[in-house]
Scaffold this active site. Structure first.
Site, short mmCIF file in Angstrom:
data_model
loop_
_atom_site.label_atom_id
_atom_site.label_comp_id
_atom_site.label_asym_id
_atom_site.label_seq_id
_atom_site.Cartn_x
_atom_site.Cartn_y
_atom_site.Cartn_z
CB SER A 145 -0.88 0.01 1.26
OG SER A 145 -1.46 1.29 1.44
CE1 TYR A 158 -3.49 -2.07 5.24
CE2 TYR A 158 -3.20 0.22 4.57
CZ TYR A 158 -3.55 -1.09 4.26
OH TYR A 158 -3.95 -1.41 2.98
#
Ligand SMILES: NC(=O)c1ccc[n+]([C@@H]2O[C@H](COP(=O)([O-])OP(=O)(O)OC[C@H]3O[C@@H](n4cnc5c(N)ncnc54)[C@H](OP(=O)(O)O)[C@@H]3O)[C@@H](O)[C@H]2O)c1
Length: 253
Positions: A145, A158
């Protein structure tokens, strides 16, 4: 036949029941591959299986929780025995369900996000690595990501997991290159899936996110699948250890 053709290839895609994983699994089948579909929701996986069979390709469901190392080993064994071998392995299952400043994160929450986004990739690579090295070919695609590239306040958990996936990708690329096994990361920006539904539900959040994207819109899951086909296929035969960013320009500004 083009370099993007996947005829005769086999793929395992984790998190293939919805979103980006589903779009990639279907795109691989459209390019000629047979696909093993992982996820936990067997009803949704059966839908994807039917869609792929409708394209004339073989699809098998290998449901498993990727945070369970033993289940991951069973999933990889099941995919290999059903499809004969694996050429393409996509570590896509992942996500994040909470936003919190670093000091407010509970250790259990931090561990949960690491398990889903990092440990799952580690376990799949441990389970499938010997098979790919023995066959002396393969393409592993780890879905990271943009949160692993630059700061995303309130999502340090994350971003840290995804940054570690990028690091693992580079290391495995170097370690496995001798055997012709390529390992790359696919790095999406903001994609319209269930994972980002919370942002589309709140106009102010959506505006804040999308105003920073030069292309001024969300990606569709299908727009991530083209780059995935490139990394899976011979079109990327000399590409390994790469982080392929697909973010509408977000990280260049
Ligand atoms: N959407 C974005 O904007 C975006 C941006 C950057 C990166 N990403 C990354 O792209 C990947 C896919 O995201 P997405 O947006 O497609 O998410 P999504 O729509 O929420 O889909 C997530 C997929 O992962 C599966 N999954 C979740 N936990 C699992 C587990 N424990 N075991 C097995 N499968 C599991 C889900 O299947 P089941 O529910 O059937 O288990 C589902 O198929 C993730 O790694 C995410 O971090 C997404």
């Amino acid at each position: 036949m083009t370099a993007f053709d996947l005829t005769g290839r086999t793929a395992l895609v984790t998190g293939a029941s919805r979103g980006i994983g589903r779009a990639m699994a279907v795109a691989f089948a459209r390019h000629g591959a047979d696909v093993a579909l992982n996820g936990r929701d067997t009803a949704l996986l059966a839908e994807v299986q039917a869609e792929i069979e409708g394209l004339g390709r073989k699809a098998v469901v290998v449901a498993a929780d990727v945070t369970d190392a033993e289940a991951v080993r069973g999933m990889v064994d099941g995919a290999i025995s059903s499809l004969g071998h694996l050429d393409i392995v996509v570590n896509n299952a992942g996500g994040n369900s909470f936003s919190v400043p670093f000091l407010g994160a509970r250790p259990q929450g931090w561990d949960k996000v690491m398990k889903l986004n990092l440990d799952s990739v580690v376990e799949v690579c441990r389970a499938v690595g010997p098979h790919l090295l023995e066959r002396k070919s393969g393409s592993v695609i780890n879905v990271a990501s943009v949160a692993g590239l630059s700061a995303v306040p309130m999502m340090g958990h994350y971003g840290t997991a995804k940054a570690a996936v990028l690091a693992l990708t580079r290391t495995l690329a170097a370690e496995w290159a001798w055997a012709g096994v390529r390992v790359n990361s696919l790095v999406p920006g903001w994609v319209a899936t269930d994972l980002t539904e919370f942002a589309r539900a709140e106009e102010s959040i959506e505006k804040a996110l999308i105003s920073r994207v030069p292309m001024q819109r969300w990606a569709t899951a299908e727009e991530i699948s083209g780059p995935a086909v490139f990394l899976a296929s011979d079109a990327s035969s000399f590409v390994t250890g790469h982080s392929l960013i697909v973010d509408g320009g977000l990280t260049v500004t």
